[in-house]
Design an enzyme around this catalytic site. Structure first.
Site, PDB file in Angstrom:
ATOM      1  N   ASP A 141       0.838  -1.206   0.000  1.00 53.34           N
ATOM      2  CA  ASP A 141       0.000   0.000   0.000  1.00 53.34           C
ATOM      3  C   ASP A 141       0.871   1.253   0.000  1.00 53.34           C
ATOM      4  O   ASP A 141       0.454   2.312   0.491  1.00 53.34           O
ATOM      5  CB  ASP A 141      -0.939  -0.017   1.211  1.00 53.34           C
ATOM      6  CG  ASP A 141      -2.062   1.005   1.090  1.00 53.34           C
ATOM      7  OD1 ASP A 141      -2.640   1.397   2.129  1.00 53.34           O
ATOM      8  OD2 ASP A 141      -2.338   1.446  -0.045  1.00 53.34           O
ATOM      9  N   LYS A 144       2.847   3.535  -5.596  1.00 54.90           N
ATOM     10  CA  LYS A 144       2.329   2.506  -6.521  1.00 54.90           C
ATOM     11  C   LYS A 144       3.381   2.012  -7.500  1.00 54.90           C
ATOM     12  O   LYS A 144       3.316   0.883  -7.956  1.00 54.90           O
ATOM     13  CB  LYS A 144       1.087   3.035  -7.253  1.00 54.90           C
ATOM     14  CG  LYS A 144       0.013   3.579  -6.300  1.00 54.90           C
ATOM     15  CD  LYS A 144      -0.265   2.668  -5.103  1.00 54.90           C
ATOM     16  CE  LYS A 144      -0.915   3.397  -3.953  1.00 54.90           C
ATOM     17  NZ  LYS A 144      -0.898   2.602  -2.683  1.00 54.90           N
ATOM     18  N   ASP A 169      -3.249  -3.032  -2.508  1.00 54.42           N
ATOM     19  CA  ASP A 169      -4.302  -2.014  -2.547  1.00 54.42           C
ATOM     20  C   ASP A 169      -4.145  -1.174  -3.824  1.00 54.42           C
ATOM     21  O   ASP A 169      -3.065  -1.104  -4.411  1.00 54.42           O
ATOM     22  CB  ASP A 169      -4.204  -1.102  -1.308  1.00 54.42           C
ATOM     23  CG  ASP A 169      -5.412  -0.168  -1.196  1.00 54.42           C
ATOM     24  OD1 ASP A 169      -5.262   0.907  -0.608  1.00 54.42           O
ATOM     25  OD2 ASP A 169      -6.494  -0.508  -1.708  1.00 54.42           O
ATOM     26  N   ASN A 170      -5.224  -0.545  -4.267  1.00 54.84           N
ATOM     27  CA  ASN A 170      -5.198   0.486  -5.316  1.00 54.84           C
ATOM     28  C   ASN A 170      -4.807   0.010  -6.698  1.00 54.84           C
ATOM     29  O   ASN A 170      -4.202   0.766  -7.477  1.00 54.84           O
ATOM     30  CB  ASN A 170      -4.244   1.630  -4.921  1.00 54.84           C
ATOM     31  CG  ASN A 170      -4.517   2.162  -3.548  1.00 54.84           C
ATOM     32  OD1 ASN A 170      -3.645   2.099  -2.669  1.00 54.84           O
ATOM     33  ND2 ASN A 170      -5.709   2.673  -3.330  1.00 54.84           N
ATOM     34  N   GLU A 199     -11.389   4.251  -1.142  1.00 51.13           N
ATOM     35  CA  GLU A 199     -11.827   4.550   0.221  1.00 51.13           C
ATOM     36  C   GLU A 199     -12.677   5.821   0.288  1.00 51.13           C
ATOM     37  O   GLU A 199     -12.349   6.842  -0.290  1.00 51.13           O
ATOM     38  CB  GLU A 199     -10.629   4.687   1.174  1.00 51.13           C
ATOM     39  CG  GLU A 199      -9.497   5.577   0.722  1.00 51.13           C
ATOM     40  CD  GLU A 199      -8.423   4.814  -0.041  1.00 51.13           C
ATOM     41  OE1 GLU A 199      -8.733   3.784  -0.654  1.00 51.13           O
ATOM     42  OE2 GLU A 199      -7.278   5.265  -0.042  1.00 51.13           O
TER      43      GLU A 199
HETATM   44  C1  LIG Z   1       9.266   2.815  -0.873  1.00 50.00           C
HETATM   45  C2  LIG Z   1       8.665   3.136   0.436  1.00 50.00           C
HETATM   46  N1  LIG Z   1       9.195   2.670   1.579  1.00 50.00           N
HETATM   47  C3  LIG Z   1       8.610   2.965   2.750  1.00 50.00           C
HETATM   48  N2  LIG Z   1       7.509   3.748   2.892  1.00 50.00           N
HETATM   49  C4  LIG Z   1       6.976   4.237   1.765  1.00 50.00           C
HETATM   50  C5  LIG Z   1       7.514   3.952   0.502  1.00 50.00           C
HETATM   51  N3  LIG Z   1       6.758   4.563  -0.438  1.00 50.00           N
HETATM   52  C6  LIG Z   1       5.791   5.217   0.217  1.00 50.00           C
HETATM   53  N4  LIG Z   1       5.913   5.026   1.542  1.00 50.00           N
HETATM   54  C7  LIG Z   1       5.037   5.570   2.572  1.00 50.00           C
HETATM   55  O1  LIG Z   1       3.767   4.952   2.400  1.00 50.00           O
HETATM   56  C8  LIG Z   1       2.745   5.960   2.309  1.00 50.00           C
HETATM   57  C9  LIG Z   1       2.379   6.164   0.877  1.00 50.00           C
HETATM   58  C10 LIG Z   1       1.311   5.585   0.353  1.00 50.00           C
HETATM   59  C11 LIG Z   1       0.990   5.797  -1.097  1.00 50.00           C
HETATM   60  N5  LIG Z   1      -0.439   5.605  -1.292  1.00 50.00           N
HETATM   61  C12 LIG Z   1      -1.063   6.310  -2.214  1.00 50.00           C
HETATM   62  O2  LIG Z   1      -0.463   7.075  -2.954  1.00 50.00           O
HETATM   63  C13 LIG Z   1      -2.536   6.163  -2.297  1.00 50.00           C
HETATM   64  C14 LIG Z   1      -3.229   7.127  -3.042  1.00 50.00           C
HETATM   65  C15 LIG Z   1      -4.617   7.075  -3.149  1.00 50.00           C
HETATM   66  C16 LIG Z   1      -5.323   8.086  -3.937  1.00 50.00           C
HETATM   67  C17 LIG Z   1      -6.371   7.728  -4.773  1.00 50.00           C
HETATM   68  C18 LIG Z   1      -7.044   8.692  -5.540  1.00 50.00           C
HETATM   69  C19 LIG Z   1      -6.670  10.024  -5.449  1.00 50.00           C
HETATM   70  F1  LIG Z   1      -7.319  10.969  -6.160  1.00 50.00           F
HETATM   71  C20 LIG Z   1      -5.623  10.402  -4.610  1.00 50.00           C
HETATM   72  C21 LIG Z   1      -4.950   9.434  -3.868  1.00 50.00           C
HETATM   73  C22 LIG Z   1      -5.346   6.051  -2.499  1.00 50.00           C
HETATM   74  C23 LIG Z   1      -4.641   5.092  -1.759  1.00 50.00           C
HETATM   75  O3  LIG Z   1      -5.291   4.100  -1.121  1.00 50.00           O
HETATM   76  C24 LIG Z   1      -3.246   5.136  -1.664  1.00 50.00           C
HETATM   77  O4  LIG Z   1      -2.607   4.145  -0.955  1.00 50.00           O
HETATM   78  C25 LIG Z   1       3.356   7.212   2.892  1.00 50.00           C
HETATM   79  O5  LIG Z   1       3.227   7.217   4.290  1.00 50.00           O
HETATM   80  C26 LIG Z   1       4.807   7.058   2.453  1.00 50.00           C
HETATM   81  O6  LIG Z   1       5.683   7.787   3.295  1.00 50.00           O
HETATM   82 MG   LIG Z   2      -3.972   2.519  -0.534  1.00 54.19          MG
END
Ligand SMILES: Cc1ncnc2c1ncn2[C@@H]1O[C@H](/C=C/CNC(=O)c2cc(-c3ccc(F)cc3)cc(O)c2O)[C@@H](O)[C@H]1O
Ligand SMILES: [Mg+2]
Length: 214
Positions: A141, A144, A169-170, A199
């Protein structure tokens, strides 16, 4: 200076949830995100699918990629058998700090090992540094575009065994096209798509559950 969204989410938990009650923490976050401020938690609808997969796998070892505020971390940890090893990775220290407080409010800090760092750096260290052989369940999650490289990395590091489950997820929104193409066409996985919604919205999204065949 204005607070951050994770800080506002934490305050909603501290205001509306009961300490030591994971269900109330989950409900407080869902209420906040549905009625006050959207946040990228897996949410209640996809969360029920996550719950059913966790209960079915009944994993001894779990890896979560992308803790964020700890919503899915709490959802997963509350269902784990005693003695299960649950590692969640988060590379943003400010966000990790919030997640630790959300997890503590749920009273689940003893079941969860939140490790700060990038998944690409930490996955190769799982065996030596965290004493993990293989993972029974991995919840993807995080960013992406990291799903595919991290899956290949887990394969290379021997962290998946026959029967290991990847739950992503996603896969529709925002979407993980390269991951889906790989996992659905690889002879080493058997995949199943669980149709749901992004969500707190009516937009289509879903979870992809894949069994590693060894
Ligand atoms: C390689 C690496 N290593 C360690 N931590 C890492 C990491 N890469 C990211 N993280 C961590 O995890 C979270 C990031 C989560 C990314 N999730 C999403 O981008 C996401 C976006 C949407 C979304 C949908 C429609 C929209 F219009 C806008 C957003 C829905 C979702 O459910 C998502 O998960 C965040 O806390 C980041 O610091
Ligand atoms: Mg997600």
């Amino acid at each position: 200076t204005r607070s951050t969204r994770p800080q506002r989410l934490l305050h909603a938990v501290q205001k509306n949830a009961t300490r030591g009650d994971p269900r109330s923490v989950i409900n407080a976050i869902d209420q906040f995100c549905r009625h006050k401020e959207w946040a990228m938690n897996v949410g209640d609808e996809k969360g029920c699918i996550l719950d059913s997969v966790v209960s079915e796998v009944n994993p001894s070892t779990v890896l979560e990629l992308g803790t964020y505020c700890g919503y899915s971390t709490v959802r997963i940890a509350r269902l784990l058998p005693p003695g299960a090893k649950f590692i969640t990775l988060e590379f943003n220290p400010k966000v990790a700090k919030i997640a630790r407080q959300v997890i503590a409010w749920a009273g689940l800090e003893d079941k969860i090992q939140l490790v700060e760092g990038a998944s690409g750096d930490l996955i190769p260290k799982m065996k030596e540094q965290f004493g993990v052989e293989t993972f029974d369940l991995v919840f993807l999650d995080h960013w992406k575009d990291r799903y595919l490289p991290d899956t290949k990395l887990m394969e290379e590091c021997g962290l998946l065994k026959k029967g290991s489950i990847l739950l992503a997820d996603n896969v529709i929104c925002p979407g993980t096209p390269d991951y889906l193409e790989y996992i659905r066409n690889s002879p080493r996985y058997k995949s199943q798509y669980f149709k749901s919604h992004l969500e707190y919205t009516k937009v289509e999204d879903g979870l992809e559950k894949s069994v590693f065949l060894g």
